[in-house]
Design an enzyme around this catalytic site. Structure first.
Site, mmCIF file in Angstrom:
data_model
loop_
_atom_site.group_PDB
_atom_site.id
_atom_site.type_symbol
_atom_site.label_atom_id
_atom_site.label_comp_id
_atom_site.label_asym_id
_atom_site.label_seq_id
_atom_site.Cartn_x
_atom_site.Cartn_y
_atom_site.Cartn_z
ATOM 1 C CE1 TYR A 1 -5.120 8.871 -12.930
ATOM 2 C CE2 TYR A 1 -4.820 10.213 -14.906
ATOM 3 C CZ TYR A 1 -4.493 9.106 -14.145
ATOM 4 O OH TYR A 1 -3.540 8.232 -14.597
ATOM 5 C CB THR B 1 -1.322 10.981 -16.618
ATOM 6 O OG1 THR B 1 -2.375 11.173 -17.560
ATOM 7 C CG2 THR B 1 -1.504 11.986 -15.492
ATOM 8 C CG ASP B 2 -2.564 12.541 -21.389
ATOM 9 O OD1 ASP B 2 -2.596 11.479 -20.751
ATOM 10 O OD2 ASP B 2 -3.561 12.996 -21.987
ATOM 11 C CG ASP C 1 -1.776 1.214 1.364
ATOM 12 O OD1 ASP C 1 -1.723 2.085 0.468
ATOM 13 O OD2 ASP C 1 -2.505 1.321 2.370
ATOM 14 C CD1 TRP D 1 -8.244 6.952 -9.238
ATOM 15 C CD2 TRP D 1 -8.634 6.273 -7.152
ATOM 16 N NE1 TRP D 1 -9.583 7.129 -8.996
ATOM 17 C CE2 TRP D 1 -9.859 6.713 -7.719
ATOM 18 C CE3 TRP D 1 -8.645 5.802 -5.839
ATOM 19 C CZ2 TRP D 1 -11.059 6.703 -7.017
ATOM 20 C CZ3 TRP D 1 -9.843 5.791 -5.150
ATOM 21 C CH2 TRP D 1 -11.035 6.236 -5.721
#
Length: 295
Positions: free
Chosen positions: A125, A101-102, A38, A61
């Site tokens: 996000y 991420t983009d 975790d 996530w």
């Protein structure tokens, strides 16, 4: 022997990383799935990282729409969990490769985003992933690497290509948005590149900082769906173009997710290949097995 820890080893990218690393007898690999580690638990993270030379963090996530309703939980994993990993790596002198991420970018450009483009996430996000990026930059200025990717598909887990081919068995026509632009990227090819970056980092060939891990070229979701249908031996004219406003989602999506790749030259590595040739490779690759057929 170099010791490498893969977190998120049970996900689509994580499983591909493990497959790639199985071909490397010179590495001692620890694969930690979500049930094993975790990342929001600082003590558990410190114990897991101890003794490793490199960590590739694929734990995340990934439910973008659910993050809108529960941003705190999403950020706990994508932001604060990354900070836990970075802090543990800083203590032990371990290099960290963080998959981002983009979505940390605004998505309103009209030419590929360079690696140093200003960040401006448009959804929860993206905000959470940016917290993670900032933690790597702050805590590991000399040994931290951020690799932004986008539009991932692969053999393991849900993804757009597999979904299109599954829906092809249920519907005669599929309406797919043609006003979002990006770079479809095979998770297996990204896994290979992340391992190559780990090698370059250990050898001192790769400067720390941000890299863009997406395939070259660009298309739309409509273009990707048509290409996937063609490769699967299906009629691509069953795919019909539509616009994003026809499919409202809880989380806003960037209209333009095309990334530039100039920093790979710093590590002595070429950019990833064109998205279409990579899709062809994915459809014909015997390993890992993919959830699609070849005509």
């Amino acid at each position: 022997m170099t010791r490498l820890l893969v977190t998120g080893a049970g996900g689509m990218l994580g499983r591909d990383l493990v497959t790639v690393l199985e071909t490397r007898p010179d590495l001692k690999v620890t694969a930690a799935a979500r049930a094993d580690l975790d990342v929001t638990d600082p003590a558990a993270v410190r114990a897991a990282v101890a003794g490793h030379d490199v960590v590739i963090n694929a734990a995340a996530w990934t439910n973008v729409d659910r993050a809108e309703a529960d941003e705190a939980t999403a950020t706990a994993v994508n932001g604060h969990g990354v900070a836990n990993l970075a802090a543990a790596c800083a203590t032990g002198g371990t290099r960290l490769i963080q998959v981002s991420t983009d979505y940390v970018l605004a998505g309103d450009a009209d030419s590929p985003y360079p690696e140093d483009a200003p960040t401006a996430p448009v959804n929860a996000y993206g905000r959470g992933k940016l917290v993670g990026e900032q933690a790597v930059a702050r805590l590991l200025p000399d040994t931290g690497y951020v690799v932004r990717t986008a539009w991932l598909y692969g053999a393991h887990g849900p993804n757009f290509v597999a979904t299109m081919l599954r829906l092809a068995e249920q519907r005669e026509h599929l309406d797919v948005v043609d006003d979002q632009h990006g770079q479809p990227t095979w998770s297996y090819r990204l896994a290979e590149r992340l391992v190559a970056l780990a090698d370059a980092a250990l050898d001192g060939r790769a400067a720390p900082g941000v890299y863009h891990g997406t395939c070259a070229g660009q298309t739309t979701w409509y273009g990707l769906a048509r290409a996937a249908f063609t490769l699967a031996g299906l009629d691509p004219d069953r795919i019909r173009p539509t616009t994003s406003d026809r499919y409202p989602r809880p989380a806003p999506r960037p209209a333009y997710s095309v990334l530039g790749h100039s920093r790979w030259a710093v590590a002595g590595l070429p950019p990833l290949p064109d998205w279409h040739s990579t899709l062809v490779d994915a459809f014909h690759s015997p390993a890992p097995p993919a959830p699609w057929k070849v005509a």
